[in-house]
Write an enzyme that holds these catalytic residues in place. Structure first.
Site, short mmCIF file in Angstrom:
data_model
loop_
_atom_site.label_atom_id
_atom_site.label_comp_id
_atom_site.label_asym_id
_atom_site.label_seq_id
_atom_site.Cartn_x
_atom_site.Cartn_y
_atom_site.Cartn_z
N ASP A 11 -4.31 -5.21 -2.42
CA ASP A 11 -4.68 -3.85 -2.60
C ASP A 11 -3.56 -3.52 -3.57
OD1 ASP A 11 -4.46 -0.94 -2.70
OD2 ASP A 11 -4.57 -0.80 -0.64
N HIS A 18 -6.80 5.83 -0.47
CA HIS A 18 -6.83 4.58 -0.18
C HIS A 18 -8.27 4.27 -0.07
CE1 HIS A 18 -2.68 3.43 0.76
NE2 HIS A 18 -2.41 4.65 1.23
N TYR A 90 -3.15 5.53 -6.53
CA TYR A 90 -2.42 5.65 -5.28
C TYR A 90 -1.88 4.36 -4.64
CZ TYR A 90 -0.12 7.81 -1.37
OH TYR A 90 0.58 8.11 -0.48
N ASN A 104 3.10 -20.30 -4.38
CA ASN A 104 1.80 -19.78 -3.90
C ASN A 104 1.99 -18.36 -3.63
OD1 ASN A 104 1.78 -19.76 -1.06
ND2 ASN A 104 1.93 -22.00 -1.25
N TYR A 228 6.17 -1.24 7.09
CA TYR A 228 4.83 -0.71 6.95
C TYR A 228 4.25 -0.99 5.63
CZ TYR A 228 0.36 1.22 6.44
OH TYR A 228 -0.97 1.56 6.33
N LYS A 231 -2.60 -2.32 6.59
CA LYS A 231 -3.21 -3.45 7.26
C LYS A 231 -3.64 -4.43 6.38
CE LYS A 231 -3.60 -2.24 11.72
NZ LYS A 231 -2.27 -2.63 11.94
N ASP A 232 -3.90 -5.57 6.90
CA ASP A 232 -4.24 -6.80 6.02
C ASP A 232 -5.27 -6.89 5.25
OD1 ASP A 232 -2.02 -8.80 7.60
OD2 ASP A 232 -3.31 -7.93 9.16
N ASP A 233 -6.34 -6.08 5.76
CA ASP A 233 -7.66 -6.19 5.19
C ASP A 233 -8.16 -7.45 4.86
OD1 ASP A 233 -7.33 -3.29 5.52
OD2 ASP A 233 -6.68 -2.97 3.19
N GLN A 241 -25.97 -22.89 7.24
CA GLN A 241 -27.41 -23.76 7.31
C GLN A 241 -26.97 -25.11 7.56
OE1 GLN A 241 -29.44 -20.20 6.55
NE2 GLN A 241 -30.20 -22.42 6.82
N ASP A 286 -10.15 8.01 6.59
CA ASP A 286 -9.68 6.79 5.87
C ASP A 286 -10.41 5.65 6.70
OD1 ASP A 286 -8.02 8.21 4.33
OD2 ASP A 286 -6.15 7.24 5.10
N TYR A 347 2.54 3.35 11.77
CA TYR A 347 3.47 4.25 11.49
C TYR A 347 4.02 4.73 12.73
CZ TYR A 347 1.34 5.40 6.92
OH TYR A 347 0.86 5.52 5.68
C1 F6R Z 1 -4.53 2.72 6.36
C2 F6R Z 1 -4.35 3.29 5.23
C3 F6R Z 1 -4.49 4.70 5.18
C4 F6R Z 1 -2.98 5.25 4.86
C5 F6R Z 1 -3.00 6.79 5.01
C6 F6R Z 1 -1.60 7.22 4.71
O1 F6R Z 1 -4.57 1.20 6.13
O2 F6R Z 1 -4.07 2.66 4.05
O3 F6R Z 1 -4.89 5.35 6.17
O4 F6R Z 1 -2.21 4.87 5.85
O5 F6R Z 1 -3.93 7.20 3.96
O6 F6R Z 1 -1.14 6.69 3.43
P1 F6R Z 1 0.17 7.25 2.71
O7 F6R Z 1 1.27 6.98 3.79
O8 F6R Z 1 0.32 6.20 1.48
O9 F6R Z 1 0.27 8.62 2.30
MG MG Z 2 -4.46 1.08 -0.07
MG MG Z 3 -7.40 -1.72 1.77
#
Ligand code: F6R
Ligand code: MG
Ligand code: MG
Length: 365
Positions: A11, A18, A90, A104, A228, A231-233, A241, A286, A347
């Protein structure tokens, strides 16, 4: 000749917030990989996105963990971050935890899933990509694909997979790994993988041939960074097959929108909704978390595809159920189990709140 399929993602900036990715970022990444292909570094590539994550899908002959390939991805993320900053996207550069590349991208923020394979006569693979969730999200679907006969009837009636699969499981907190045999050890295995916040399935191997069947990204971003950063996504690559589960057996687990951690502020449980790429824009609170599936035939290292595999009405009901579960969970607001337990939230205001209230706590007589 072996080829390697590398999926490297990050990301590097969201649009808007987001919720999604800006087309200019994808366009620029596409140009970068096109150049690398012209220079002969890559055999082929496909650029896509899941929510706010830029996904680089690449084939090459350099093997796994290769400096040239990882360096290429890193450069694209750095240039993408510059563009993201220019556009004021953002969280520009959100997942790039280091300023300098060395060898790497592991531990530097991006997610990686790679497999080196000897291409079969026909090689159908599926690249799963998720947004607003963590790597453990693959545990339940991978278990169903490779160990559950109620999902994968091939385990029962196809002699080339009847002896089962081997699961490589990572303890992401202790940095340890273990291999367990399915079906012999599934009860032991479920003790571990049923706790996906800690134990993640990293890879699956076909037992008889030892061949790689699936590989996932298990980076724990918040742990890598020690703070923080989202998340890893995660991403996950699955071969299908023949002596692997059929495409339909690999997709079937996603007809059930299971509950995963992530969603708003990486601090909630919610249903994983299977969607077409164009619908991977987690906007409601989100979320809810999304998963997309890009299917390819790999032919001489070329990526023939993708087919957008969840762009299919047979997943409408899963999406509908995911919305119902999302409605139901949202009504719990900041209460568990919608909100994650205190030590798993990405958070928290707990230290501040406790510092403020500490002196007012009294012994209960
Ligand atoms: C979850 C994510 C969003 C942000 C949320 C607050 O992985 O990326 O839910 O945590 O939008 O974002 P900030 O703290 O950047 O305003
Ligand atoms: Mg993001
Ligand atoms: Mg993401």
């Amino acid at each position: 000749m072996d080829i390697t399929l590398s999926v490297i993602k990050a990301d590097i900036g969201g649009y808007v917030g987001h919720s999604s990715s800006h087309p200019a970022i994808l366009e620029q990444a596409e140009k970068g990989l096109e150049q690398a292909q012209k220079k002969g570094v890559l055999i082929d590539y496909h650029v896509t996105r899941c929510g706010d994550d830029l996904q680089l899908i690449m084939t090459h002959r350099e093997g796994e963990d290769n400096e040239k390939i990882h360096g290429l991805a890193w450069d694209i993320f750095i240039k993408g971050t510059e563009l993201a900053k220019k556009l004021g996207l953002y969280g520009a550069g959100q997942d790039l935890l280091s300023d300098a590349f060395s060898c790497n991208v592991k531990g530097m923020g991006p997610g990686v899933a790679e497999m080196q394979i000897t291409e079969r006569k026909s090689e159908p693979v599926i690249v799963f990509m998720a947004d607003k969730t963590a790597s453990g999200a693959w545990n339940l679907p991978l278990y169903k694909m490779f160990a559950d006969p109620f999902n994968t009837v091939g385990l029962v009636i196809a002699s080339n997979m009847h002896s089962g699969f081997i699961f490589e499981i990572h303890d992401v907190k202790e940095h340890k790994s273990i291999k367990l045999n399915s079906p012999e050890e599934i009860y032991d295995m479920l003790v571990l993988i049923g706790a996906p916040g800690r134990y993640c399935i990293k890879a699956v191997y076909h037992k008889d041939s030892g061949e790689i069947a699936a590989v996932s990204s298990t980076q724990k971003l918040s742990m890598t960074a020690g703070r923080y950063v989202g998340k890893d996504d995660p991403v996950c690559v699955v071969r299908t097959q023949g002596h692997f589960p059929a495409v339909g057996e690999v997709l079937e687990p996603f007809a059930f929108p299971h509950i995963v951690e992530g969603w708003m502020r990486g601090s909630h449980n919610g249903p994983l909704m299977p969607v077409a790429v164009r619908e991977s824009n987690p906007s409601r609170f989100d979320g809810p978390p999304r998963v997309i599936a890009a299917g390819f035939q790999i032919t001489g290292g070329k990526l023939i595809g993708p087919r957008d595999l969840f762009d299919d009405p047979s997943f409408d009901e899963a999406r509908h159920q995911a919305n119902l579960v999302a409605d139901y969970l949202r009504r719990m607001g900041p209460f568990e189990p919608h909100r994650l337990p205190l030590d798993e939230m990405e958070y928290t205001t707990m230290p501040e709140v406790m510092a403020k209230l500490a002196s007012r706590f009294e012994e209960i007589p």
